[in-house]
Write an enzyme that holds these catalytic residues in place. Structure first.
Site, mmCIF file in Angstrom:
data_model
loop_
_atom_site.group_PDB
_atom_site.id
_atom_site.type_symbol
_atom_site.label_atom_id
_atom_site.label_comp_id
_atom_site.label_asym_id
_atom_site.label_seq_id
_atom_site.Cartn_x
_atom_site.Cartn_y
_atom_site.Cartn_z
ATOM 1 N N SER A 162 0.847 -1.202 0.000
ATOM 2 C CA SER A 162 0.000 0.000 0.000
ATOM 3 C C SER A 162 0.882 1.251 0.000
ATOM 4 O O SER A 162 0.628 2.211 -0.738
ATOM 5 C CB SER A 162 -0.883 0.029 1.245
ATOM 6 O OG SER A 162 -1.514 -1.200 1.442
ATOM 7 N N THR A 163 1.906 1.232 0.845
ATOM 8 C CA THR A 163 2.792 2.386 0.998
ATOM 9 C C THR A 163 3.548 2.695 -0.289
ATOM 10 O O THR A 163 3.909 3.837 -0.547
ATOM 11 C CB THR A 163 3.781 2.122 2.149
ATOM 12 O OG1 THR A 163 3.036 1.686 3.288
ATOM 13 C CG2 THR A 163 4.592 3.341 2.500
ATOM 14 N N TYR A 177 -1.428 -11.004 2.787
ATOM 15 C CA TYR A 177 -1.527 -9.606 3.223
ATOM 16 C C TYR A 177 -2.990 -9.342 3.576
ATOM 17 O O TYR A 177 -3.835 -9.210 2.698
ATOM 18 C CB TYR A 177 -1.034 -8.683 2.101
ATOM 19 C CG TYR A 177 -1.092 -7.192 2.384
ATOM 20 C CD1 TYR A 177 -1.374 -6.679 3.644
ATOM 21 C CD2 TYR A 177 -0.831 -6.275 1.372
ATOM 22 C CE1 TYR A 177 -1.410 -5.310 3.885
ATOM 23 C CE2 TYR A 177 -0.864 -4.902 1.599
ATOM 24 C CZ TYR A 177 -1.158 -4.430 2.857
ATOM 25 O OH TYR A 177 -1.194 -3.072 3.077
ATOM 26 N N LYS A 206 0.748 -11.028 6.991
ATOM 27 C CA LYS A 206 0.956 -9.653 7.446
ATOM 28 C C LYS A 206 -0.395 -9.199 7.966
ATOM 29 O O LYS A 206 -1.350 -9.033 7.208
ATOM 30 C CB LYS A 206 1.407 -8.777 6.286
ATOM 31 C CG LYS A 206 1.489 -7.319 6.624
ATOM 32 C CD LYS A 206 2.225 -6.585 5.535
ATOM 33 C CE LYS A 206 1.433 -5.454 4.943
ATOM 34 N NZ LYS A 206 0.788 -4.567 5.913
ATOM 35 N N GLY A 227 1.084 -5.243 11.372
ATOM 36 C CA GLY A 227 0.950 -4.252 10.294
ATOM 37 C C GLY A 227 0.733 -2.831 10.751
ATOM 38 O O GLY A 227 1.042 -1.904 10.019
ATOM 39 N N SER A 258 4.890 1.327 7.300
ATOM 40 C CA SER A 258 5.179 2.500 6.458
ATOM 41 C C SER A 258 6.067 3.501 7.189
ATOM 42 O O SER A 258 6.966 4.097 6.601
ATOM 43 C CB SER A 258 3.873 3.188 6.055
ATOM 44 O OG SER A 258 3.231 3.713 7.210
HETATM 45 C C1 HMN Z 1 2.022 -1.695 3.067
HETATM 46 O O1 HMN Z 1 1.458 -2.585 2.446
HETATM 47 O O2 HMN Z 1 2.537 -0.733 2.536
HETATM 48 C C2 HMN Z 1 2.116 -1.711 4.562
HETATM 49 O O3 HMN Z 1 2.527 -2.894 4.999
HETATM 50 C C3 HMN Z 1 0.924 -1.224 5.194
HETATM 51 C C4 HMN Z 1 1.167 -0.959 6.676
HETATM 52 O O4 HMN Z 1 0.504 -1.924 7.414
HETATM 53 C C5 HMN Z 1 0.686 0.403 6.960
HETATM 54 N N1 HMN Z 1 -0.715 0.472 6.647
HETATM 55 C C6 HMN Z 1 -1.183 1.350 5.766
HETATM 56 O O5 HMN Z 1 -0.509 2.224 5.270
HETATM 57 C C7 HMN Z 1 -2.629 1.240 5.415
HETATM 58 C C8 HMN Z 1 0.990 0.848 8.368
HETATM 59 O O6 HMN Z 1 2.376 0.913 8.471
HETATM 60 C C9 HMN Z 1 0.364 2.229 8.648
HETATM 61 O O7 HMN Z 1 0.681 3.123 7.615
HETATM 62 C C10 HMN Z 1 0.827 2.817 9.952
HETATM 63 O O8 HMN Z 1 0.624 1.914 10.983
HETATM 64 C C11 HMN Z 1 0.111 4.144 10.246
HETATM 65 O O9 HMN Z 1 -1.249 3.920 10.497
#
Ligand code: HMN
Length: 289
Positions: free
Chosen positions: A44-45, A133, A161, A185, A204
């Site tokens: 997602s990031t 995921y 994840k 996550g 992220s």
């Molecule tokens: C990804 O797929 O990029 C990440 O693994 C997603 C990750 O779980 C992040 N979730 C999202 O961005 C939706 C978290 O790191 C999140 O950004 C962080 O906990 C802040 O809420």
């Protein structure tokens, strides 16, 4: 494959093309400065759902080329077009990615048999292991303990994840499947997940706060919960302000403030206005000194 993985950001130029120099700098920052154990690429990031198949391949290439064997690499290949997911899984595997990962298929309300077929189809095509995921808040897909167990019956499904708020389910999965890898996550809940004995985390905010994430994870593993809670508090003071200002654009602005060419977000995601940019700098100054 245990440990802390950055959900890697990608740098794009104003037209949405990949900025290779910037992407390489982000990779190096994560390996050399944040010192994470690995990178989760095209999640997602990485704005994966906003880019073309060719761009996804280009990112897999650049990241592998820059990271070499310095850290472990996980390739997120999940896509609604299953042919594309298979093609990307093969591509990343041939490049030497240590594992693949795939988001649960979303948008249409797939039943569990369809979800299972999706994962088995991807895995039948590659000689590689897969991490599910699961991110129900974005996909709308909520799987229960038994359904995770069904997917885990495929030996090549090595873990999940877990980006969800349901820590009752997390605890149940941990104890039911001690040999599967669970990655936390949500960075703001890393301590709580670590106490439940997850094997690692993917986040992220590790792009800018990976060192604190390691402290939280390792302190919790040693049972130093009070100390870990202090670091989680400092982390969450940072995350709360990042979320408030706009998650991905703010992380990019913080990276830029640190001299990294992190570029722009892909439309329709918007970039920060001048006030947001100013705020991002303030966040960096206040929390990441
Ligand atoms: C990804 O797929 O990029 C990440 O693994 C997603 C990750 O779980 C992040 N979730 C999202 O961005 C939706 C978290 O790191 C999140 O950004 C962080 O906990 C802040 O809420």
């Amino acid at each position: 494959m245990k440990g802390l993985y950055t959900a890697l950001m990608c740098s794009f130029d104003e037209s949405g093309n990949i900025n290779e120099k910037g992407l390489r700098e982000i990779v190096r920052q994560n390996i050399d400065v944040q010192q994470v154990d690995g990178l989760y690429v095209n999640g997602s990031t990485g704005e994966n759902f906003l880019i073309s198949k060719e761009q996804k391949k280009q990112i897999f290439d650049i990241v592998k080329n820059e990271a070499g064997d310095d850290v472990k690499l996980i390739a997120q290949v999940g896509a609604l077009n299953l042919d594309e997911a298979v093609e990307l899984a093969k591509y990343a595997t041939e490049l030497g990615y240590n594992a693949i990962s795939a988001v649960t298929p979303f948008y249409y309300k797939f039943d569990f048999d369809e979800i299972k077929d999706y994962y088995n189809t991807i895995l039948d095509s590659v000689d590689n292991n897969l991490i599910i995921y699961s991110i129900p808040a974005l996909t709308g897909v909520n799987m229960n303990l038994e359904q995770f167990g069904e997917l885990f019956k495929n030996d090549k499904v090595i873990g999940v994840k877990f980006t969800a708020l349901d820590f009752f389910l997390l605890e149940r999965i941990r104890h039911a499947y001690p040999d599967k890898l669970i990655y936390s996550g949500f960075d703001e809940m890393l301590l709580s997940a670590s106490v439940l004995n997850v094997d690692g985390a993917i986040g992220s905010t590790f792009n800018v706060n990976g060192q604190r994430a390691r402290q939280i994870f390792e302190l919790a593993q040693k049972g130093q919960i009070d100390e870990a809670r202090d670091v989680q508090k400092a982390t969450n003071d940072l995350i709360a302000e990042i979320l408030d200002n706009g998650l991905y654009p703010t992380i990019k602005e913080i990276l830029k403030h640190q001299g990294i060419d992190a570029g722009y977000c892909r439309k329709p995601m918007k970039s920060l206005n001048s006030e947001g940019v100013k705020k991002a700098k303030e966040i960096a100054e206040k929390h990441l000194k």
